[in-house]
Design a protein around this motif. Structure first.
Motif, PDB file in Angstrom:
ATOM      1  N   ALA A  21       0.847  -1.031   0.057  1.00 22.38           N
ATOM      2  CA  ALA A  21       0.205  -0.139   0.057  1.00 22.38           C
ATOM      3  C   ALA A  21       0.878   1.241   0.012  1.00 22.38           C
ATOM      4  CB  ALA A  21      -0.968  -0.012   1.248  1.00 22.38           C
ATOM      5  N   ALA A  22       2.062   1.222   0.741  1.00 26.39           N
ATOM      6  CA  ALA A  22       2.839   2.488   0.697  1.00 26.39           C
ATOM      7  C   ALA A  22       3.479   2.682  -0.774  1.00 26.39           C
ATOM      8  CB  ALA A  22       3.866   2.204   1.828  1.00 26.39           C
ATOM      9  N   ALA A  23       4.142   1.682  -1.264  1.00 29.20           N
ATOM     10  CA  ALA A  23       4.518   1.513  -2.486  1.00 29.20           C
ATOM     11  C   ALA A  23       3.562   2.216  -3.449  1.00 29.20           C
ATOM     12  CB  ALA A  23       4.969   0.198  -2.976  1.00 29.20           C
ATOM     13  N   VAL A  24       2.229   1.745  -3.524  1.00 28.29           N
ATOM     14  CA  VAL A  24       1.483   2.292  -4.609  1.00 28.29           C
ATOM     15  C   VAL A  24       1.123   3.962  -4.128  1.00 28.29           C
ATOM     16  CG1 VAL A  24      -1.014   2.042  -5.116  1.00 28.29           C
ATOM     17  CG2 VAL A  24       0.256   0.018  -5.023  1.00 28.29           C
ATOM     18  N   ALA A  25       0.844   4.025  -2.937  1.00 27.71           N
ATOM     19  CA  ALA A  25       0.596   5.829  -2.612  1.00 27.71           C
ATOM     20  C   ALA A  25       1.872   6.374  -3.075  1.00 27.71           C
ATOM     21  CB  ALA A  25       0.424   5.508  -1.198  1.00 27.71           C
ATOM     22  N   THR A  26       2.944   5.866  -2.845  1.00 25.84           N
ATOM     23  CA  THR A  26       4.314   6.674  -3.185  1.00 25.84           C
ATOM     24  C   THR A  26       4.194   6.886  -4.809  1.00 25.84           C
ATOM     25  OG1 THR A  26       5.529   5.779  -1.263  1.00 25.84           O
ATOM     26  CG2 THR A  26       6.758   6.757  -3.393  1.00 25.84           C
ATOM     27  N   ALA A  27       3.973   5.776  -5.484  1.00 27.78           N
ATOM     28  CA  ALA A  27       3.668   5.739  -7.182  1.00 27.78           C
ATOM     29  C   ALA A  27       3.086   6.923  -7.522  1.00 27.78           C
ATOM     30  CB  ALA A  27       3.712   4.686  -7.420  1.00 27.78           C
ATOM     31  N   ILE A  28       1.847   6.806  -6.926  1.00 28.51           N
ATOM     32  CA  ILE A  28       0.754   7.728  -7.361  1.00 28.51           C
ATOM     33  C   ILE A  28       0.886   9.365  -6.983  1.00 28.51           C
ATOM     34  CG2 ILE A  28      -1.496   8.440  -6.646  1.00 28.51           C
ATOM     35  CD1 ILE A  28      -2.249   5.482  -6.356  1.00 28.51           C
ATOM     36  N   VAL A  29       1.609   9.287  -5.913  1.00 24.36           N
ATOM     37  CA  VAL A  29       2.053  10.831  -5.607  1.00 24.36           C
ATOM     38  C   VAL A  29       3.196  11.314  -6.571  1.00 24.36           C
ATOM     39  CG1 VAL A  29       2.991  12.219  -3.812  1.00 24.36           C
ATOM     40  CG2 VAL A  29       1.193  10.633  -3.243  1.00 24.36           C
ATOM     41  N   TYR A  30       4.210  10.433  -6.745  1.00 23.80           N
ATOM     42  CA  TYR A  30       5.309  10.720  -7.643  1.00 23.80           C
ATOM     43  C   TYR A  30       4.656  11.164  -9.260  1.00 23.80           C
ATOM     44  CZ  TYR A  30       9.136  10.145 -10.544  1.00 23.80           C
ATOM     45  OH  TYR A  30      10.158  10.405 -11.958  1.00 23.80           O
ATOM     46  N   PHE A  31       4.020  10.248  -9.590  1.00 19.97           N
ATOM     47  CA  PHE A  31       3.336  10.372 -11.085  1.00 19.97           C
ATOM     48  C   PHE A  31       2.431  11.542 -11.138  1.00 19.97           C
ATOM     49  CE2 PHE A  31       4.705   5.852 -11.687  1.00 19.97           C
ATOM     50  CZ  PHE A  31       5.811   6.148 -12.479  1.00 19.97           C
ATOM     51  N   GLU A  32       1.680  11.951 -10.169  1.00 21.80           N
ATOM     52  CA  GLU A  32       0.822  13.104 -10.216  1.00 21.80           C
ATOM     53  C   GLU A  32       1.513  14.186 -10.048  1.00 21.80           C
ATOM     54  OE1 GLU A  32      -2.672  15.074 -10.264  1.00 21.80           O
ATOM     55  OE2 GLU A  32      -2.377  13.047 -10.565  1.00 21.80           O
ATOM     56  N   LYS A  33       2.700  14.275  -9.143  1.00 22.76           N
ATOM     57  CA  LYS A  33       3.572  15.609  -9.210  1.00 22.76           C
ATOM     58  C   LYS A  33       4.286  15.783 -10.419  1.00 22.76           C
ATOM     59  CE  LYS A  33       7.446  17.332  -6.223  1.00 22.76           C
ATOM     60  NZ  LYS A  33       7.727  18.334  -7.662  1.00 22.76           N
ATOM     61  N   ARG A  34       4.730  14.409 -11.241  1.00 23.63           N
ATOM     62  CA  ARG A  34       5.274  14.721 -12.436  1.00 23.63           C
ATOM     63  C   ARG A  34       4.403  15.379 -13.323  1.00 23.63           C
ATOM     64  NH1 ARG A  34       7.913   9.545 -15.380  1.00 23.63           N
ATOM     65  NH2 ARG A  34       8.269  10.566 -17.473  1.00 23.63           N
ATOM     66  N   ARG A  35       3.320  14.973 -13.517  1.00 22.83           N
ATOM     67  CA  ARG A  35       2.271  15.253 -14.355  1.00 22.83           C
ATOM     68  C   ARG A  35       1.990  16.883 -14.265  1.00 22.83           C
ATOM     69  NH1 ARG A  35      -2.800  16.615 -14.478  1.00 22.83           N
ATOM     70  NH2 ARG A  35      -3.232  16.206 -12.481  1.00 22.83           N
ATOM     71  N   LYS A  36       1.817  17.031 -12.908  1.00 22.17           N
ATOM     72  CA  LYS A  36       1.666  18.701 -12.557  1.00 22.17           C
ATOM     73  C   LYS A  36       2.856  19.421 -12.947  1.00 22.17           C
ATOM     74  CE  LYS A  36       0.369  21.535  -8.802  1.00 22.17           C
ATOM     75  NZ  LYS A  36       1.393  22.703  -8.753  1.00 22.17           N
ATOM     76  N   ASP A  37       3.996  19.021 -12.827  1.00 22.05           N
ATOM     77  CA  ASP A  37       5.209  19.877 -13.152  1.00 22.05           C
ATOM     78  C   ASP A  37       5.183  19.898 -14.577  1.00 22.05           C
ATOM     79  OD1 ASP A  37       5.970  20.088 -10.340  1.00 22.05           O
ATOM     80  OD2 ASP A  37       7.523  18.371 -10.502  1.00 22.05           O
ATOM     81  N   ASP A  38       4.954  18.817 -15.476  1.00 21.01           N
ATOM     82  CA  ASP A  38       4.657  18.823 -16.845  1.00 21.01           C
ATOM     83  C   ASP A  38       4.031  19.846 -17.404  1.00 21.01           C
ATOM     84  OD1 ASP A  38       6.872  16.953 -17.270  1.00 21.01           O
ATOM     85  OD2 ASP A  38       5.565  15.204 -17.672  1.00 21.01           O
TER      86      ASP A  38
END
Length: 50
Positions: A21-38
């Motif tokens: 669950a922690a790994a999935v949450a980390t991946a979601i936050v990472y990709f969401e931040k990356r999308r926002k930065d783009d």
């Protein structure tokens, strides 16, 4: 002895589920931040070109 073994298995399953669950949450936050930065970069570039 049998009860302790079952308790250990239950604790291991819960710990594994928490890790996943922690790994999935980390991946979601990472990709969401990356999308926002783009999106922010794209907006900045569009504004600077105009």
């Amino acid at each position: 002895m049998k009860r302790n073994n079952n308790l250990g298995v239950i604790i291991a399953i819960v710990a594994t589920a928490a890790t996943i669950a922690a790994a999935v949450a980390t991946a979601i936050v990472y990709f969401e931040k990356r999308r926002k930065d783009d999106e922010d970069l794209k907006h900045y570039l569009n504004c600077s070109i105009q």
